[in-house]
Design a protein around this motif. Structure first.
Motif, PDB file in Angstrom:
ATOM      1  N   THR A 294       0.839  -1.206   0.000  1.00  0.00           N
ATOM      2  CA  THR A 294       0.000   0.000   0.000  1.00  0.00           C
ATOM      3  C   THR A 294       0.873   1.255   0.000  1.00  0.00           C
ATOM      4  O   THR A 294       2.086   1.184   0.211  1.00  0.00           O
ATOM      5  N   LEU A 395      -6.613  -2.904 -13.359  1.00  0.00           N
ATOM      6  CA  LEU A 395      -7.884  -3.639 -13.352  1.00  0.00           C
ATOM      7  C   LEU A 395      -9.030  -2.679 -13.666  1.00  0.00           C
ATOM      8  O   LEU A 395      -9.123  -1.598 -13.078  1.00  0.00           O
ATOM      9  N   TYR A 408     -11.502   3.355  -0.981  1.00  0.00           N
ATOM     10  CA  TYR A 408     -11.564   4.498  -0.069  1.00  0.00           C
ATOM     11  C   TYR A 408     -13.031   4.774   0.322  1.00  0.00           C
ATOM     12  O   TYR A 408     -13.314   5.145   1.456  1.00  0.00           O
ATOM     13  N   ASP A 411     -13.993   2.506   3.010  1.00  0.00           N
ATOM     14  CA  ASP A 411     -13.336   2.957   4.240  1.00  0.00           C
ATOM     15  C   ASP A 411     -14.125   4.128   4.849  1.00  0.00           C
ATOM     16  O   ASP A 411     -14.360   4.189   6.071  1.00  0.00           O
ATOM     17  N   LYS A 454       3.528   8.074 -13.583  1.00  0.00           N
ATOM     18  CA  LYS A 454       4.168   6.766 -13.749  1.00  0.00           C
ATOM     19  C   LYS A 454       3.740   6.081 -15.050  1.00  0.00           C
ATOM     20  O   LYS A 454       4.581   5.545 -15.770  1.00  0.00           O
TER      21      LYS A 454
HETATM   22  P1  NDP Z   1      -4.606   1.663  -2.937  1.00  0.00           P
HETATM   23  O1  NDP Z   1      -4.655   0.323  -2.321  1.00  0.00           O
HETATM   24  O2  NDP Z   1      -5.847   2.136  -3.605  1.00  0.00           O
HETATM   25  O3  NDP Z   1      -3.409   1.630  -3.946  1.00  0.00           O
HETATM   26  C1  NDP Z   1      -3.234   2.575  -4.943  1.00  0.00           C
HETATM   27  C2  NDP Z   1      -2.268   1.960  -5.928  1.00  0.00           C
HETATM   28  O4  NDP Z   1      -2.861   0.830  -6.570  1.00  0.00           O
HETATM   29  C3  NDP Z   1      -1.891   2.900  -7.046  1.00  0.00           C
HETATM   30  O5  NDP Z   1      -0.830   3.725  -6.654  1.00  0.00           O
HETATM   31  C4  NDP Z   1      -1.474   1.926  -8.122  1.00  0.00           C
HETATM   32  O6  NDP Z   1      -0.177   1.430  -7.748  1.00  0.00           O
HETATM   33  C5  NDP Z   1      -2.443   0.780  -7.935  1.00  0.00           C
HETATM   34  N1  NDP Z   1      -3.652   0.892  -8.727  1.00  0.00           N
HETATM   35  C6  NDP Z   1      -4.452   1.966  -8.876  1.00  0.00           C
HETATM   36  N2  NDP Z   1      -5.497   1.674  -9.660  1.00  0.00           N
HETATM   37  C7  NDP Z   1      -5.357   0.371  -9.998  1.00  0.00           C
HETATM   38  C8  NDP Z   1      -6.114  -0.517 -10.790  1.00  0.00           C
HETATM   39  N3  NDP Z   1      -7.223  -0.135 -11.404  1.00  0.00           N
HETATM   40  N4  NDP Z   1      -5.678  -1.782 -10.943  1.00  0.00           N
HETATM   41  C9  NDP Z   1      -4.551  -2.198 -10.320  1.00  0.00           C
HETATM   42  N5  NDP Z   1      -3.783  -1.397  -9.560  1.00  0.00           N
HETATM   43  C10 NDP Z   1      -4.190  -0.130  -9.406  1.00  0.00           C
HETATM   44  O7  NDP Z   1      -4.183   2.820  -1.973  1.00  0.00           O
HETATM   45  P2  NDP Z   1      -3.707   2.935  -0.461  1.00  0.00           P
HETATM   46  O8  NDP Z   1      -2.452   2.207  -0.272  1.00  0.00           O
HETATM   47  O9  NDP Z   1      -3.748   4.379  -0.170  1.00  0.00           O
HETATM   48  O10 NDP Z   1      -4.877   2.288   0.392  1.00  0.00           O
HETATM   49  C11 NDP Z   1      -4.990   0.954   0.811  1.00  0.00           C
HETATM   50  C12 NDP Z   1      -6.149   0.860   1.773  1.00  0.00           C
HETATM   51  O11 NDP Z   1      -5.770   1.441   3.019  1.00  0.00           O
HETATM   52  C13 NDP Z   1      -7.379   1.599   1.277  1.00  0.00           C
HETATM   53  O12 NDP Z   1      -8.511   0.779   1.405  1.00  0.00           O
HETATM   54  C14 NDP Z   1      -7.494   2.790   2.207  1.00  0.00           C
HETATM   55  O13 NDP Z   1      -8.855   3.079   2.432  1.00  0.00           O
HETATM   56  C15 NDP Z   1      -6.771   2.316   3.459  1.00  0.00           C
HETATM   57  N6  NDP Z   1      -6.139   3.431   4.159  1.00  0.00           N
HETATM   58  C16 NDP Z   1      -6.532   3.732   5.427  1.00  0.00           C
HETATM   59  C17 NDP Z   1      -5.963   4.783   6.111  1.00  0.00           C
HETATM   60  C18 NDP Z   1      -6.373   5.098   7.500  1.00  0.00           C
HETATM   61  O14 NDP Z   1      -5.771   6.000   8.077  1.00  0.00           O
HETATM   62  N7  NDP Z   1      -7.363   4.429   8.059  1.00  0.00           N
HETATM   63  C19 NDP Z   1      -4.901   5.604   5.513  1.00  0.00           C
HETATM   64  C20 NDP Z   1      -4.581   5.195   4.181  1.00  0.00           C
HETATM   65  C21 NDP Z   1      -5.167   4.156   3.558  1.00  0.00           C
HETATM   66  P3  NDP Z   1       0.863   0.813  -8.792  1.00  0.00           P
HETATM   67  O15 NDP Z   1       1.972   1.799  -8.814  1.00  0.00           O
HETATM   68  O16 NDP Z   1       1.265  -0.489  -8.167  1.00  0.00           O
HETATM   69  O17 NDP Z   1       0.179   0.635 -10.093  1.00  0.00           O
END
Ligand code: NDP
Length: 475
Positions: A294, A395, A408, A411, A454
């Protein structure tokens, strides 16, 4: 001195082939390389304000029964002075310092000294030594994933104490809440400052450092990508996952115990907050390996934002609902309670399934079923700092076809449920949903900016296929 003798800009260039143009073909990770005035102003504003926000909320509960307006009104009407409020604030105590030191030392011990055994007997759980994502410099770090074990051991000890040992009162956290706040601040600032110095003088991997030339920005957003001490003590994994998140459920249990002590019962609102947040915390530990991929772990550098944030902001502000319910023992009607429970569970389901779909999709390289069908895919490519060309896939099916960050949205639904469990008496417990909305909207924009840099035109194809970020038809 050495920091001054290392000019920032040339160092940046020497680290790899990333330039500042944001060209689609260049790898773009983590925080910015150049700081615009707005980012700098926000950073300084947060550095100055965030500790006061935390203090204000906790003080408002302690001295004004969780009213956010009463302190301001009292000061404005001359009924009290800032110095009076400060004088009534408990200071750090020897007991709190000992408790906090013991707590952090115990978590370090669980993290470093006990290799994971949960994965040996829990079907489906992925623990033990795991690999993180490839860093901008092309490094793949190994992690000892044993957070679930640390959480279980800590909670077993907590329950053993509550039911059999009685070495300390289960209200101990609440009873020392403000003195502990000072201890958490000391650790938060110490670790952020140490990380900054380490980034300049003895980084774990110099090629994974970023310098902007601005002290405040470097301090807040971090220099090193994956600072470590020795082979296994990883700052990001430890601070992101241990002292704060393991404590989250204990803090809630302590608040429940205090509510029982003060009001003779634990209300259904307190039970709901405890249960829904425990699901979220347990989910974090069950999926700790997944969390390596993440944004916090695989894109953010380690600075004050993560160091202080994990030590202070998270345990103090994510637990405001439980704290509020100690002062206001809200009892919800059955329909209200059921509504909160359903919203919380639905939000959790969307959050988990959306994250699971992306994880499954990436792990199987698209060879999986999403909602019973072969997934729709956008093929994409990017270049890492070492100049290597990589291929990836986006995806376009399941929740990732509904909106670009529907994880999100789930969440946020769960976060709203915690707040609604507190009824409508005060604004304070709703801070969480306001904060999470700002955090996740900003994160979504930040992430999309990074993905656009990217993946370039491949990302544009994805945004054309899935036009909305969080809510279809709205945003
Ligand atoms: P994501 O899990 O949404 O990851 C985003 C990354 O996923 C992008 O940078 C990209 O990375 C890849 N991606 C984006 N779109 C796609 C797609 N369509 N298909 C495949 N890969 C894709 O983000 P986070 O790491 O921010 O969040 C993870 C979870 O943690 C979320 O559910 C969030 O709600 C939660 N969270 C909770 C927090 C809290 O304080 N409670 C704080 C932050 C997050 P790549 O470079 O690999 O392509």
């Amino acid at each position: 001195m050495a920091a001054k003798s290392q000019p920032d800009a040339p160092k940046t260039k020497s680290l790899g082939s990333i330039d500042n143009s944001g060209a689609a073909t260049q790898g773009q990770w983590g925080r910015a390389w150049e700081v615009d005035w707005f980012s700098l102003a926000s950073v300084i504003f947060l550095l100055l304000l965030a500790p006061f926000i935390v203090y204000y909320f906790i003080m408002a509960c302690d001295q004004y029964s969780c009213s956010l307006t009463a302190p301001v009104v009292d000061i404005a009407t001359g009924q009290t002075r800032l110095s009076d409020i400060w004088a009534k604030t408990p200071s750090v105590t020897k007991k709190a310092a000992q408790l906090y030191t013991l707590w952090v030392t115990f978590q370090v011990f669980l993290y470093l000294a006990l290799p994971d055994f949960c994965h040996k007997f829990l079907p489906g759980y992925v623990g033990g030594v795991q690999e993180g994502a490839v860093t901008p410099a092309g490094v793949i770090n190994k992690y000892q994933i044993n957070g679930l074990q640390a959480w279980l051991i800590t909670h077993l000890l907590w329950f053993a104490n509550s039911h059999f040992l009685s070495l300390f009162s289960p209200t101990i956290i609440f009873d020392n809440w403000i003195p502990l706040l000072w201890c958490a601040n000391i650790l938060g600032y110490a670790v952020s400052t140490f990380a900054m110095i380490k980034g300049y003088f003895f980084p774990t991997n110099a090629k994974d450092c970023k310098f902007t030339g601005n002290f405040f920005y470097n301090y807040m957003m971090g220099i090193e990508f994956n600072p470590r001490i020795g082979k296994w003590f990883d700052f990001k994994l430890f601070f992101n996952g241990r002292p704060g998140i393991v404590a989250w459920t204990l803090i809630n249990l302590s608040f429940a115990a205090k509510q029982r002590e003060l009001h003779g019962q634990v209300t259904n609102a307190m039970v709901l907050v405890n249960v829904l947040q425990a699901i979220y915390v347990l989910d974090f530990f069950w999926n700790e390996t997944w969390y390596l991929k993440t944004i916090d772990i695989c894109h953010d550098h380690f600075g004050w934002y993560l160091g202080w944030g994990d030590c202070v902001w998270l345990p103090y502000l994510y637990t405001l609902q439980g704290l509020y319910l100690v002062y206001h023992p809200v009892r919800l009607s059955t329909p209200h309670a059921v509504g909160v429970l359903l919203l919380g569970l639905l939000g959790y389901y969307i959050f988990r399934m959306a994250n699971h779909q992306k994880d499954l999709f990436r792990r199987t390289d698209g060879r999986c079923l999403i909602w019973g069908r072969k997934p729709k895919v956008i093929e994409c490519s990017y270049t890492s700092a070492d100049g290597q060309r990589h291929h990836s896939k986006l995806l376009v099916s399941g929740f990732w076809g509904v909106a670009r960050h529907f994880n999100y949205t789930g969440d946020l639904m769960g976060s709203l449920a915690y707040c609604l469990a507190c009824g409508g008496g005060h604004l304070l417990p709703y801070f969480y949903i306001i904060y999470m909305t700002v955090l996740l909207t900003h994160r979504c924009l930040r992430d999309e900016h990074r993905c656009a840099s990217k993946y370039g035109s491949d990302w544009a194809r994805y945004t054309a296929a899935v036009p909305h970020r969080l809510l279809p038809g709205v945003f």
